[in-house]
Design a protein around this motif. Sequence first.
Motif, PDB file in Angstrom:
ATOM      1  N   ALA A   1       0.836  -1.202   0.000  1.00 44.71           N
ATOM      2  CA  ALA A   1       0.000   0.000   0.000  1.00 44.71           C
ATOM      3  C   ALA A   1       0.871   1.253   0.000  1.00 44.71           C
ATOM      4  CB  ALA A   1      -0.928  -0.001   1.219  1.00 44.71           C
ATOM      5  N   ILE A   2       1.950   1.238   0.768  1.00 39.28           N
ATOM      6  CA  ILE A   2       2.860   2.380   0.801  1.00 39.28           C
ATOM      7  C   ILE A   2       3.535   2.556  -0.550  1.00 39.28           C
ATOM      8  CG2 ILE A   2       5.049   3.192   1.769  1.00 39.28           C
ATOM      9  CD1 ILE A   2       4.098   2.015   4.451  1.00 39.28           C
ATOM     10  N   SER A   3       3.956   1.440  -1.138  1.00 38.44           N
ATOM     11  CA  SER A   3       4.611   1.495  -2.442  1.00 38.44           C
ATOM     12  C   SER A   3       3.706   2.123  -3.489  1.00 38.44           C
ATOM     13  CB  SER A   3       5.017   0.075  -2.864  1.00 38.44           C
ATOM     14  OG  SER A   3       5.580   0.077  -4.147  1.00 38.44           O
ATOM     15  N   ARG A   4       2.446   1.689  -3.517  1.00 40.83           N
ATOM     16  CA  ARG A   4       1.485   2.247  -4.481  1.00 40.83           C
ATOM     17  C   ARG A   4       1.212   3.717  -4.196  1.00 40.83           C
ATOM     18  NH1 ARG A   4      -1.223  -1.963  -7.159  1.00 40.83           N
ATOM     19  NH2 ARG A   4       0.361  -3.574  -7.498  1.00 40.83           N
ATOM     20  N   THR A   5       1.168   4.087  -2.914  1.00 40.00           N
ATOM     21  CA  THR A   5       0.935   5.483  -2.546  1.00 40.00           C
ATOM     22  C   THR A   5       2.088   6.368  -3.019  1.00 40.00           C
ATOM     23  OG1 THR A   5      -0.358   4.842  -0.589  1.00 40.00           O
ATOM     24  CG2 THR A   5       0.576   7.066  -0.614  1.00 40.00           C
TER      25      THR A   5
ATOM     26  N   ALA B   1      13.154   0.052  -4.599  1.00 39.11           N
ATOM     27  CA  ALA B   1      12.858  -0.553  -5.902  1.00 39.11           C
ATOM     28  C   ALA B   1      11.706   0.174  -6.585  1.00 39.11           C
ATOM     29  CB  ALA B   1      12.530  -2.030  -5.726  1.00 39.11           C
ATOM     30  N   THR B   2      10.707   0.566  -5.795  1.00 41.78           N
ATOM     31  CA  THR B   2       9.571   1.310  -6.346  1.00 41.78           C
ATOM     32  C   THR B   2      10.021   2.636  -6.937  1.00 41.78           C
ATOM     33  OG1 THR B   2       7.999   0.306  -4.783  1.00 41.78           O
ATOM     34  CG2 THR B   2       7.375   2.423  -5.753  1.00 41.78           C
ATOM     35  N   LEU B   3      10.854   3.356  -6.200  1.00 42.90           N
ATOM     36  CA  LEU B   3      11.322   4.663  -6.653  1.00 42.90           C
ATOM     37  C   LEU B   3      12.256   4.531  -7.851  1.00 42.90           C
ATOM     38  CD1 LEU B   3      11.949   6.283  -3.153  1.00 42.90           C
ATOM     39  CD2 LEU B   3      10.040   6.739  -4.699  1.00 42.90           C
ATOM     40  N   GLN B   4      13.080   3.487  -7.859  1.00 44.00           N
ATOM     41  CA  GLN B   4      13.968   3.264  -8.998  1.00 44.00           C
ATOM     42  C   GLN B   4      13.160   3.036 -10.274  1.00 44.00           C
ATOM     43  OE1 GLN B   4      17.804   2.830  -9.160  1.00 44.00           O
ATOM     44  NE2 GLN B   4      16.920   3.484 -11.118  1.00 44.00           N
ATOM     45  N   GLU B   5      12.133   2.196 -10.171  1.00 44.08           N
ATOM     46  CA  GLU B   5      11.273   1.916 -11.330  1.00 44.08           C
ATOM     47  C   GLU B   5      10.569   3.185 -11.805  1.00 44.08           C
ATOM     48  OE1 GLU B   5       7.187  -0.593 -12.348  1.00 44.08           O
ATOM     49  OE2 GLU B   5       8.200  -0.882 -10.422  1.00 44.08           O
ATOM     50  N   LEU B   6      10.099   3.979 -10.860  1.00 41.72           N
ATOM     51  CA  LEU B   6       9.399   5.218 -11.191  1.00 41.72           C
ATOM     52  C   LEU B   6      10.326   6.194 -11.905  1.00 41.72           C
ATOM     53  CD1 LEU B   6       6.632   6.619 -10.750  1.00 41.72           C
ATOM     54  CD2 LEU B   6       7.558   7.532  -8.618  1.00 41.72           C
ATOM     55  N   CYS B   7      11.552   6.312 -11.411  1.00 39.33           N
ATOM     56  CA  CYS B   7      12.521   7.220 -12.034  1.00 39.33           C
ATOM     57  C   CYS B   7      12.920   6.733 -13.432  1.00 39.33           C
ATOM     58  CB  CYS B   7      13.756   7.357 -11.151  1.00 39.33           C
ATOM     59  SG  CYS B   7      13.492   8.369  -9.682  1.00 39.33           S
ATOM     60  N   ASP B   8      13.118   5.435 -13.577  1.00 40.14           N
ATOM     61  CA  ASP B   8      13.475   4.878 -14.888  1.00 40.14           C
ATOM     62  C   ASP B   8      12.389   5.206 -15.913  1.00 40.14           C
ATOM     63  OD1 ASP B   8      15.758   3.839 -13.806  1.00 40.14           O
ATOM     64  OD2 ASP B   8      14.992   1.797 -13.604  1.00 40.14           O
ATOM     65  N   ARG B   9      11.133   5.100 -15.494  1.00 44.49           N
ATOM     66  CA  ARG B   9      10.013   5.321 -16.401  1.00 44.49           C
ATOM     67  C   ARG B   9       9.878   6.792 -16.790  1.00 44.49           C
ATOM     68  NH1 ARG B   9       5.019   4.443 -13.544  1.00 44.49           N
ATOM     69  NH2 ARG B   9       6.033   2.515 -12.882  1.00 44.49           N
TER      70      ARG B   9
END
Length: 364
Positions: free
Chosen positions: A250-254, A292-300
């Motif tokens: 839930a935190i990751s999605r938020t 990992a969530t933030l890395q994926e978001l930045c890559d995108r």
Amino acid sequence: MSSPMRILGIETSCDETAASVVLRDENGQGSILGDVVLSQLEEHSAYGGVVPEIAARAHVEALDTLIEEALLRAGVTLDDIDAIAATSGPGLIGGLIVGLMTGKAIARATGKPLYAVNHLEGHALTARLTDGLSFPYLMLLVSGGHTQLILVKGVGDYERWGTTIDDALGEAFDKTAKLLGLPYPGGPAVERAAVNGNAERFNFPRPLVGDARLDFSFSGLKTAVRQAAQSLEPVTEQDIADICASFQRAISRTLKDRIGRGLKRFKTDHASVEKPALVVAGGVAANQVLRATLQELCDRNGFDFIAPPLALCTDNAAMIAWAGAERFAAGLPADDLDVAPRSRWPLDHQAQTLLGSGKRGAKA
């Protein structure tokens, strides 16, 4: 080009006593010459959180020895130091008094300038020490006391884009751990338990997802976790693992929604920045799922994702020394020796406080 400088840093804002010597060379590059951190985890674990009086006493007992050790590791004496930097806030007032008074005493005895550093500024500038990052960039600060998205425009120049309207993310981790009977500190305990959990079992709320503003809220999520645990009593190890995994999801999605909107705003407001960057700082930045969530978001979104080494994400004196060096190099004035510690000290003084104010100032 500027002259090289060696800064002694002191950090005592919470439950780590730390001292460090940092070099800023003539090209503005930084290196850590000597760094010592003494954790007070054992002193506070029995209480499930930090006890301010115990923390302050532990700082008094350890700080002088740690400063000597940091100087020894750096291979320098106080004569070789160009300035003293000590955390002056925000934090627990007793600990702040210990560190700042020690910094003042050394500055008085040696005739060196003193920089009373905002602890949050230390986090904000760490990426320039580790990665040589140029201004401007975005910083996500996630710790036990703060959850903020901040535009870092320059030394002493910060613009808060979002903050929590209730609990900080680290506080939500700690309270979830305590509720589930997990040890202190809560963040690592929840992360360990979640490894064996089913993140799909509980559909916990994702506060403020879809909201145009960039603020955060974790109180409702914490309440949902408590209700889930109470409905299962007595909870099993698998229940705990599933709750922790679902909580992290839930935190990751938020964060994906909140930070994603911030990245888009940065690209609109600062289109001339060739390679934008998001920096994550604070104790919660050690969580690998969130990284990992933030890395994926930045890559995108075409951003560099910069996460300093774990030891520099939690409280440390190297970041305080570096913030002092940055202020020194920027020509900002040193502080008078009558400067007072501040338990509350927002980075962005212009931002409207969302958590209230009092005699000690704005909370965030």
